[in-house]
Design a protein around this motif. Structure first.
Motif, mmCIF file in Angstrom:
data_model
loop_
_atom_site.group_PDB
_atom_site.id
_atom_site.type_symbol
_atom_site.label_atom_id
_atom_site.label_comp_id
_atom_site.label_asym_id
_atom_site.label_seq_id
_atom_site.Cartn_x
_atom_site.Cartn_y
_atom_site.Cartn_z
ATOM 1 N N ALA A 47 14.363 0.349 63.418
ATOM 2 C CA ALA A 47 13.234 -0.514 63.040
ATOM 3 C C ALA A 47 11.947 0.255 63.285
ATOM 4 O O ALA A 47 11.849 1.004 64.255
ATOM 5 N N ALA A 48 10.981 0.079 62.394
ATOM 6 C CA ALA A 48 9.693 0.756 62.565
ATOM 7 C C ALA A 48 8.613 -0.099 61.946
ATOM 8 O O ALA A 48 8.847 -0.800 60.956
ATOM 9 N N GLY A 49 7.418 -0.057 62.537
ATOM 10 C CA GLY A 49 6.311 -0.848 62.004
ATOM 11 C C GLY A 49 5.042 -0.551 62.765
ATOM 12 O O GLY A 49 4.973 0.412 63.522
ATOM 13 N N SER A 50 4.051 -1.396 62.534
ATOM 14 C CA SER A 50 2.772 -1.242 63.235
ATOM 15 C C SER A 50 2.460 -2.520 63.991
ATOM 16 O O SER A 50 2.759 -3.625 63.509
ATOM 17 N N SER A 51 1.812 -2.359 65.138
ATOM 18 C CA SER A 51 1.423 -3.537 65.926
ATOM 19 C C SER A 51 0.451 -4.423 65.153
ATOM 20 O O SER A 51 0.257 -5.588 65.505
ATOM 21 N N GLY A 62 1.678 2.531 66.098
ATOM 22 C CA GLY A 62 2.960 2.738 65.429
ATOM 23 C C GLY A 62 4.092 2.455 66.409
ATOM 24 O O GLY A 62 4.071 2.924 67.546
ATOM 25 N N LEU A 63 5.070 1.658 65.970
ATOM 26 C CA LEU A 63 6.192 1.280 66.845
ATOM 27 C C LEU A 63 7.488 1.702 66.192
ATOM 28 O O LEU A 63 7.660 1.508 64.981
ATOM 29 N N SER A 64 8.394 2.290 66.956
ATOM 30 C CA SER A 64 9.710 2.556 66.387
ATOM 31 C C SER A 64 10.784 2.260 67.409
ATOM 32 O O SER A 64 10.563 2.359 68.623
ATOM 33 N N LEU A 65 11.932 1.859 66.897
ATOM 34 C CA LEU A 65 13.072 1.546 67.749
ATOM 35 C C LEU A 65 14.239 2.378 67.256
ATOM 36 O O LEU A 65 14.637 2.263 66.092
ATOM 37 N N GLU A 66 14.724 3.254 68.134
ATOM 38 C CA GLU A 66 15.866 4.101 67.768
ATOM 39 C C GLU A 66 17.093 3.643 68.531
ATOM 40 O O GLU A 66 17.012 3.312 69.711
#
Ligand code: OOG
Ligand code: MG
Length: 244
Positions: free
Chosen positions: A178-182, A167-171
């Protein structure tokens, strides 16, 4: 090709966007990569060292955002590595995106070398800054422009592990931008390293031990304003942070 590389290099140094190269005439992908090498040669002439590669358009989210449909690469130099601060005011129209990074501890000449070569993985971020007006380009334009590379930062290196579904998130300033999965990165970001190996093989070059590979963003990139605090998190991988 030299004058095209010169134009892109000047755009970077003067922080001024230019019209797309393809507005002037046709540019095929092989020629575009020659322009990219010219852009890097100019950086090397200023003392920068190539320390890795960045893969581009390895996720549908990025292909759709930018309207292109092929995996590309650009080169990373030591001057692009961001510690913890970046003066975003000195860039043209910067964007930031989450990335998964691999550190190669053995040279990679072909895709078969990849799994044994990965020595560490990290979560990171990439700062993009297209040298083209309106951040708009064709595939050949963006290849020539070193895949919009501007800077990147990394969280702590971790022992190699399965990063197929992180799981990836950018705050930005504490708000998720932005959020998503590798998994969005070719199904597994490791495949992006194999894609890098294929491109390297085709170009007749070797990815040296010590090289960094940015696998490509899993999400669309977001505008990076000045005066912001960015924090990228990779589940189980920690954080990478930058203040602009
Ligand atoms: C080109 C660079 C694409 C990625 O992670 O897919 C890229 C751009 O979007 O301007 O870095
Ligand atoms: Mg990227």
């Amino acid at each position: 090709m030299n004058h095209l590389a010169e134009r892109l290099d000047k755009a970077t140094l003067s922080r001024t966007a230019i019209p797309r190269l393809t507005e002037e005439g046709p540019l095929d992908l092989a020629a575009a990569y020659r322009v990219q090498r010219g852009v890097i040669a100019r950086r090397e002439a200023r003392g920068e060292k190539v320390i890795g590669v960045k893969m581009g358009f390895t996720s549908r989210a990025k292909m759709i955002q930018m309207g292109v449909d092929d995996v590309i690469w650009g080169l990373l130099t030591d001057a692009m590595l961001i510690e913890s601060r970046l003066d975003a005011g000195t860039l043209i129209h910067p964007r930031v995106e989450p990335e998964i990074a691999f550190l190669l501890e053995r040279p990679v000449r072909s895709p078969a070398d990849v799994s044994a070569a990965v020595g560490a993985v990290a979560v990171g971020y990439e700062v993009l800054d297209s040298r083209y007006e309106n951040f708009s380009f064709t595939l050949a334009d963006v290849i020539a422009d070193n895949a919009s590379a501007s800077g990147f930062g990394l969280g702590p290196w971790q022992r190699p592990r399965d990063v197929a579904n992180v799981g990836l998130s950018l705050e930005i300033d504490g708000r998720v931008a932005a959020a998503g999965s590798s998994a969005a990165i070719l199904g597994d970001p490791l495949r992006s390293v194999a894609a890098a190996a294929r491109l390297a093989q085709a170009a007749g070059i070797e990815l040296e031990a010590g090289s960094i590979v940015l696998a490509g963003a899993a999400t669309a990139a977001v505008p990076l304003p000045p005066g912001a605090h960015v924090r990228v998190t990779g589940q189980g991988l920690g954080h990478a942070e930058v203040t602009t």
